[in-house]
Design a protein around this motif. Structure first.
Motif, PDB file in Angstrom:
ATOM      1  N   ASP A  98       1.315  -1.343  -0.291  1.00  0.00           N
ATOM      2  CA  ASP A  98       0.066  -0.246   0.174  1.00  0.00           C
ATOM      3  C   ASP A  98       0.761   0.894   0.283  1.00  0.00           C
ATOM      4  N   PHE A  99       1.983   1.046   0.548  1.00  0.00           N
ATOM      5  CA  PHE A  99       2.840   2.413   0.682  1.00  0.00           C
ATOM      6  C   PHE A  99       4.286   2.125   1.071  1.00  0.00           C
ATOM      7  N   ALA A 120      12.965   1.967   3.310  1.00  0.00           N
ATOM      8  CA  ALA A 120      13.329   2.263   4.561  1.00  0.00           C
ATOM      9  C   ALA A 120      11.999   2.026   5.418  1.00  0.00           C
ATOM     10  N   MET A 121      10.925   1.675   4.520  1.00  0.00           N
ATOM     11  CA  MET A 121       9.341   1.247   5.263  1.00  0.00           C
ATOM     12  C   MET A 121       8.851   0.881   4.666  1.00  0.00           C
ATOM     13  N   VAL A 122       7.843  -0.481   4.621  1.00  0.00           N
ATOM     14  CA  VAL A 122       6.689  -0.903   3.673  1.00  0.00           C
ATOM     15  C   VAL A 122       5.923  -0.822   5.074  1.00  0.00           C
ATOM     16  N   VAL A 123       4.623  -0.657   3.973  1.00  0.00           N
ATOM     17  CA  VAL A 123       2.612  -0.067   4.533  1.00  0.00           C
ATOM     18  C   VAL A 123       1.615  -1.032   4.199  1.00  0.00           C
ATOM     19  N   GLU A 124       1.387  -2.069   5.074  1.00  0.00           N
ATOM     20  CA  GLU A 124      -0.369  -2.334   4.200  1.00  0.00           C
ATOM     21  C   GLU A 124      -1.263  -2.371   5.516  1.00  0.00           C
ATOM     22  N   PRO A 146      13.579  -2.516   6.531  1.00  0.00           N
ATOM     23  CA  PRO A 146      14.515  -2.277   8.397  1.00  0.00           C
ATOM     24  C   PRO A 146      12.650  -2.158   8.760  1.00  0.00           C
ATOM     25  N   VAL A 147      11.393  -1.481   8.407  1.00  0.00           N
ATOM     26  CA  VAL A 147      10.197  -1.039   8.626  1.00  0.00           C
ATOM     27  C   VAL A 147       9.311  -1.580   7.773  1.00  0.00           C
ATOM     28  N   TYR A 148       8.407  -2.441   9.349  1.00  0.00           N
ATOM     29  CA  TYR A 148       6.932  -3.274   7.905  1.00  0.00           C
ATOM     30  C   TYR A 148       6.048  -2.329   9.115  1.00  0.00           C
ATOM     31  N   TRP A 149       5.248  -1.736   8.377  1.00  0.00           N
ATOM     32  CA  TRP A 149       3.878  -1.877   9.460  1.00  0.00           C
ATOM     33  C   TRP A 149       2.858  -2.157   8.722  1.00  0.00           C
TER      34      TRP A 149
END
Length: 204
Positions: A98-99, A120-124, A146-149
């Motif tokens: 999603d992002f 740097a980060m993914v967001v679902e 590094p970061v998964y939201w």
């Protein structure tokens, strides 16, 4: 904010199909797109060698998408940009999160989708897709994102995963945290805290 339970990184159950199937490399997947075997109308993504259909989105999901996008963009600093519903490429997958917060400018990706080193980060944002998005932790951890939201709309909570293992036998994130209504989640990009997002502001 509470620590997430260990069950959030449980391995996938084993399953057996009644007939042989094929898994595809990233290179083969790109070839299928380039030659027109797959088109935009197919609405699929490559996950660990499997070509799977994208999930349909309902109005609450779309509202959450807008809220999350607005708040992430408001906190980003120069040198980083937000991509929404666009592909990134890992060693065995081409998900379309999603992002994704990605380094550099859009023109940096004229010849390739962003690679894990650029992300740097993914967001679902998840409701009906929750099980699939939980499973995606494995491929993102393998790629060392590094970061998964994971914004879990069903439980009205944000699950934050950090410290990816990399390409191990059982890829996972070593640290998990859960943020709920009333909490603020820090936005950390390349080790720098850019601000915080209130969960009440991004939950539909």
């Amino acid at each position: 904010m509470n620590d997430a339970t260990d069950c959030l990184n449980d391995p996938l159950p084993e399953f057996t199909l009644p007939y042989p199937v094929s898994r595809f490399s990233v290179e083969k997947y790109h070839e299928m797109i380039a030659t027109g075997v797959l088109t935009e109308e197919d609405n699929v993504e490559l996950l660990e060698g499997w070509i799977v259909p994208m999930m349909r989105r309902n109005p609450p999901h779309e509202v959450a998408m807008e809220l999350v996008g607005d708040h992430l963009r408001s906190l980003l600093i120069k040198g980083w940009r937000l991509r929404d519903q666009l592909a990134i490429t890992t060693s065995d997958s081409q998900p379309e999160p999603d992002f994704a917060i990605v380094r550099g400018s859009a023109r940096d990706n004229l010849t390739h989708h962003p690679l894990p080193a650029e992300v740097a980060m993914v967001v679902e944002v998840s409701d009906s897709s929750l099980s699939r998005d939980r499973n995606k932790r494995r491929l993102y951890a393998r790629a060392e994102v590094p970061v998964y939201w994971l914004l879990n709309l069903n439980a009205r909570q944000l699950e934050v995963y950090t410290r990816p293992s990399g390409p191990t036998e059982a890829p996972a994130y070593a640290e998990q945290a859960i943020y709920r209504a009333g909490d603020e989640a820090p936005l950390v990009v390349d080790g720098q805290t850019l601000g915080a997002i209130k969960l009440d502001d991004i939950l539909p």
